[in-house]
Structure formats: structure tokens, C-alpha cells
Enzyme design. Structure first.
Site, short mmCIF file in Angstrom:
data_model
loop_
_atom_site.label_atom_id
_atom_site.label_comp_id
_atom_site.label_asym_id
_atom_site.label_seq_id
_atom_site.Cartn_x
_atom_site.Cartn_y
_atom_site.Cartn_z
CB CYS A 120 46.52 -35.36 73.32
SG CYS A 120 45.28 -36.11 72.26
CG HIS A 251 47.34 -37.94 76.44
ND1 HIS A 251 46.05 -37.51 76.68
CD2 HIS A 251 47.35 -38.44 75.18
CE1 HIS A 251 45.31 -37.75 75.61
NE2 HIS A 251 46.06 -38.31 74.70
CG ASN A 282 42.60 -39.84 74.04
OD1 ASN A 282 42.56 -38.64 74.31
ND2 ASN A 282 43.56 -40.35 73.29
C1 LIG Z 1 43.67 -47.88 67.57
C2 LIG Z 1 44.32 -49.16 68.05
C3 LIG Z 1 43.59 -49.66 69.31
C4 LIG Z 1 44.19 -50.20 66.97
O1 LIG Z 1 44.85 -51.37 67.39
P1 LIG Z 1 45.82 -52.12 66.41
O2 LIG Z 1 46.26 -53.34 67.11
O3 LIG Z 1 46.84 -51.15 65.92
O4 LIG Z 1 44.78 -52.50 65.27
P2 LIG Z 1 45.01 -52.66 63.73
O5 LIG Z 1 44.50 -51.45 63.04
O6 LIG Z 1 46.41 -53.15 63.42
O7 LIG Z 1 44.03 -53.86 63.49
C5 LIG Z 1 44.20 -55.14 64.10
C6 LIG Z 1 42.99 -55.99 63.84
O8 LIG Z 1 41.86 -55.48 64.58
C7 LIG Z 1 40.80 -55.12 63.67
N1 LIG Z 1 40.21 -53.88 64.18
C8 LIG Z 1 40.64 -52.63 64.02
N2 LIG Z 1 39.85 -51.77 64.67
C9 LIG Z 1 38.89 -52.52 65.26
C10 LIG Z 1 37.80 -52.20 66.08
N3 LIG Z 1 37.51 -50.94 66.45
N4 LIG Z 1 37.03 -53.21 66.53
C11 LIG Z 1 37.29 -54.49 66.20
N5 LIG Z 1 38.33 -54.85 65.41
C12 LIG Z 1 39.11 -53.87 64.96
C13 LIG Z 1 41.46 -54.94 62.33
O9 LIG Z 1 40.53 -55.17 61.30
C14 LIG Z 1 42.54 -55.98 62.37
O10 LIG Z 1 41.98 -57.25 62.10
P3 LIG Z 1 42.82 -58.37 61.30
O11 LIG Z 1 44.01 -58.67 62.18
O12 LIG Z 1 41.84 -59.49 61.19
O13 LIG Z 1 43.20 -57.74 60.00
C15 LIG Z 1 45.81 -49.00 68.38
O14 LIG Z 1 46.54 -48.73 67.20
C16 LIG Z 1 46.06 -47.90 69.34
O15 LIG Z 1 45.65 -47.96 70.47
N6 LIG Z 1 46.79 -46.85 68.95
C17 LIG Z 1 47.07 -45.71 69.73
C18 LIG Z 1 45.92 -44.81 69.58
C19 LIG Z 1 45.88 -43.75 70.62
O16 LIG Z 1 45.96 -43.99 71.78
N7 LIG Z 1 45.80 -42.55 70.19
C20 LIG Z 1 45.78 -41.46 71.04
C21 LIG Z 1 46.46 -40.35 70.37
S1 LIG Z 1 46.66 -39.04 71.46
#
Ligand SMILES: CC(C)(COP(=O)(O)OP(=O)(O)OC[C@H]1O[C@@H](n2cnc3c(N)ncnc32)[C@H](O)[C@@H]1OP(=O)(O)O)[C@@H](O)C(=O)NCCC(=O)NCCS
Length: 329
Positions: A120, A251, A282
């Protein structure tokens, strides 16, 4: 005998910007026809409401060429003035030839052409290369393109990526200028975290292509803090105070990362912040030029405004610089 080198140093700037936004608009509800998630969760966690996926007729090279043609038009530069075409991408479907050679050919030029792989952060890496070439006198005009077709490289059932990534292209013509339009680049990498974002043959998707895999929480723990330091470094290198910025264009990874980063660098309220991720998702290497275009089109920023660009992603790699915003087609 001495080896000749180009004459005097000059200033470099982005002379024109063009984008290609794919025609197919994809809502969260459409994503959730396959993905076990819902619109509310996606909006709350990422800010994303819609994104665009390339249609049947749209290819990576086609989108890149279309953005490049518009950038030339905005810059008032002819294709035959280009000495180099650099494409930043992670989703060109072939290892070789580089997509840049195909884009150069589509533009009708025989310029030097190569791809940059810095996830990215690719566009801001390529911008540094182009600026260095122009400043040194090695080339007068360089095309820099960020383009992705991530819809081909995703597992639509993966809850960690399927709602985040999207397609699009943005391009700028970098050329000589009376004043510095692209500040020095603060860049680097942390390969000890290379496993956090990957695209390897061990995980193939529907098209037989390796799909992107990401440890989202690890990215979230890293980006808003590590990139705050990069932001300060880019400002220091450019000799620009944070209060003097007109726009902040990071980004477009995720709206929450943008907001946390803006808080961490103590960005003044007066600075406009790019939020194109809401509409476009993204788009990896394409996100910074797409976000520049969105701000200019919506009147959130103006041509000539001073903006801080910061890009980060797979590698983990990052690059940021202070720039003057270019005219847009
Ligand atoms: C991907 C992202 C949105 C996930 O959010 P998070 O808060 O870390 O989510 P987690 O994986 O810890 O999961 C939290 C809860 O949501 C649930 N969950 C995860 N993905 C889900 C989805 N797509 N839809 C619904 N629920 C979801 C999980 O099962 C978990 O449930 P629980 O609390 O009952 O166990 C977040 O980590 C993020 O934005 N990261 C940065 C990613 C990014 O921008 N990348 C770009 C790279 S250049």
C-alpha cells in the site's frame, strides 16, 4: 576521460493528476451476500460504505492507462515527453513482464518502464523515485501510477479482508517546477513484521491467484503509532510546521486508523483530512492519488495546497512526504 552527467539540479512537482474509478459500485450489503458480516459492523469498524470493483471489461493495465491519460491531460504534457513510467502495484497478474511496460505501450511510448512492489506504500515510494529523477536531471517527465485490482486477489468469505480491499487507479505526472512541489521522503520498512500482510501461493483464491491475508489487529497496533513518527519526520525534512498544512492525505486503510493517526500527530482541526476510504474502500497503492483527487473534486482541498502524504502496508513498508497538490483532470 570523465563520465558525463546531467547538468544542474532542478525542482520537481506533481504537474497533473488523473484517476480511474471502476464502474461497478459495490455496497456492504452486496459484500455480505457472501461474507458473514453486516453493513453496520463494516461501517463501524472501517468507515467503509461502498467500494468499486473492476467490471468484466476493466483490466489492471487498462485502469492504469486511463488514469495516466487523464494525468497527462491535467498536466498539459504529451505522452512522448515521458522518460519513465513507474507503476506501483501488488495485483498485476503476471510476474513478468512488468505492467508498466504494457502501460507505456498503451500510451504509445517507449519510455523506461518498471513496477514497484511496496504494498500500500508503493505510490509514495514511486513518487520519491520520480522526484529524485527529475531533480537530478536524469529525466524531465516521469509518470507515477498506483493501481490495484484487489477484487481478483481476495477470498470473499474472509472476514478480515473481504470488506476492506477494492480496485482503482491514480496517476501523476512528475516534472520540473519553479519551486519544490515534492518534499524529501521519510521512508523505511520493518521486515520483522512481514508475516502481517501476505499474498503467497500457499493460499490461492477463485482465480487461481494468491489471495491477500492480513492480521488486522497487528496492523492496527502498528500503523497509528509508527506512522505518527514518520509524519513528524516528513514534516521536519520539508521544513513545514504541522499548522501550515492544508491537507492530510494518509493511505486509505481504514477510517479508524486515519482518525487515530490524526489524533496521535495532534493534527490541527483546520487541516482537511482525506476520507475517501468511506466511498472507495482500501485500494492499496492507488489509495493516495485517489484520495487526492476526491479532496480536490469535492473542494476539500485546492490546487497548490500543502498536503502531507503517508502510505503504509505490506512489508511492512512506509513512505511519506509533504507535497503541493496538483491540478486534476
Ligand atoms: C480488520 C479489522 C476491522 C478487524 O477488527 P478487530 O476489532 O480487530 O476485529 P477482531 O478480529 O478482533 O474481531 C472482533 C470481533 O468481531 C468479529 N468479526 C471479525 N470480523 C468480522 C466481520 N467481518 N464481520 C463481523 N464480525 C466480525 C470477531 O469474530 C470478533 O467477535 P467476538 O468479539 O465475538 O469474538 C481491524 O483489525 C482493522 O481495521 N485492522 C486494520 C486493517 C487495515 O486497515 N489494513 C490495511 C492494511 S494496509
Amino acid at each position: 576521460m570523465s563520465i558525463q552527467q546531467p547538468a544542474d539540479l532542478t525542482h520537481a512537482a506533481m504537474l497533473g493528476l488523473g484517476v480511474h474509478r471502476p464502474e461497478r459500485l459495490v455496497t456492504n450489503d452486496e459484500i455480505c451476500e457472501v461474507l458473514d458480516s453486516d453493513d453496520e459492523w463494516i461501517r463501524t469498524r472501517s468507515g467503509i460504505r461502498t467500494r468499486r470493483f473492476a467490471g468484466e471489461e476493466e483490466t489492471l493495465v487498462g485502469m492504469a492507462t486511463s488514469a495516466a491519460e487523464r494525468a497527462l491531460e491535467a498536466a498539459g504534457v504529451r505522452a512522448d515527453q515521458l522518460g519513465c513510467v513507474i507503476v506501483a502495484t501488488s495485483t498485476h497478474p503476471e510476474h513478468t513482464p512488468a505492467s508498466a511496460a504494457l502501460v507505456a505501450d498503451a500510451l504509445g511510448v517507449k519510455a523506461a518502464a518498471f513496477d514497484v512492489s511496496a504494498g500500500c506504500a508503493g505510490f509514495c515510494h514511486a513518487l520519491n523515485l520520480a522526484s529524485s529523477m527529475v531533480r537530478s536531471g536524469a529525466e524531465t517527465h516521469v509518470m507515477v501510477i498506483g493501481v490495484e485490482q484487489l477484487s481478483r486477489f481476495m477470498d470473499p468469505t474472509d472476514r478480515g479482508t473481504a470488506f476492506i480491499f477494492a480496485d482503482g487507479a491514480g496517476a501523476v505526472v512528475v516534472g520540473p517546477s519553479d519551486a519544490t512541489g515534492i518534499g524529501p521522503t521519510a521512508w523505511g520498512s520493518d521486515g520483522s513484521q512481514a508475516h502481517v500482510i501476505t499474498q503467497t501461493p500457499s493460499c490461492l483464491g477463485g482465480h487461481g491467484s494468491p489471495v491477500v491475508q492480513m492480521e488486522g489487529t497487528a496492523v492496527f497496533r502498528w500503523a497509528p503509532f509508527a506512522m505518527a513518527e514518520v509524519a513528524h519526520e516528513a514534516l521536519r525534512l520539508a521544513g513545514v510546521a504541522i499548522d501550515d498544512l492544508d491537507a492530510f492525505i494518509p493511505h486509505q486503510a481504514n477510517l479508524r486508523i486515519t482518525q487515530t493517526l490524526a489524533r496521535n500527530i495532534k493534527l490541527p482541526e483546520s487541516v482537511a483530512v482525506a476520507t475517501d476510504v468511506v466511498d472507495s474502500g482500501n485500494t492499496s497503492a492507488a489509495s493516495v492519488p485517489l484520495a487526492m483527487e476526491a479532496m480536490l473534486r469535492k473542494g476539500e482541498a485546492e490546487v497548490g495546497d500543502v498536503a502531507l502524504l503517508i502510505a503504509f502496508g505490506a512489508g511492512l513498508s512506509y513512505a511519506g512526504q509533504v507535497v503541493a497538490l496538483p491540478p486534476v483532470a
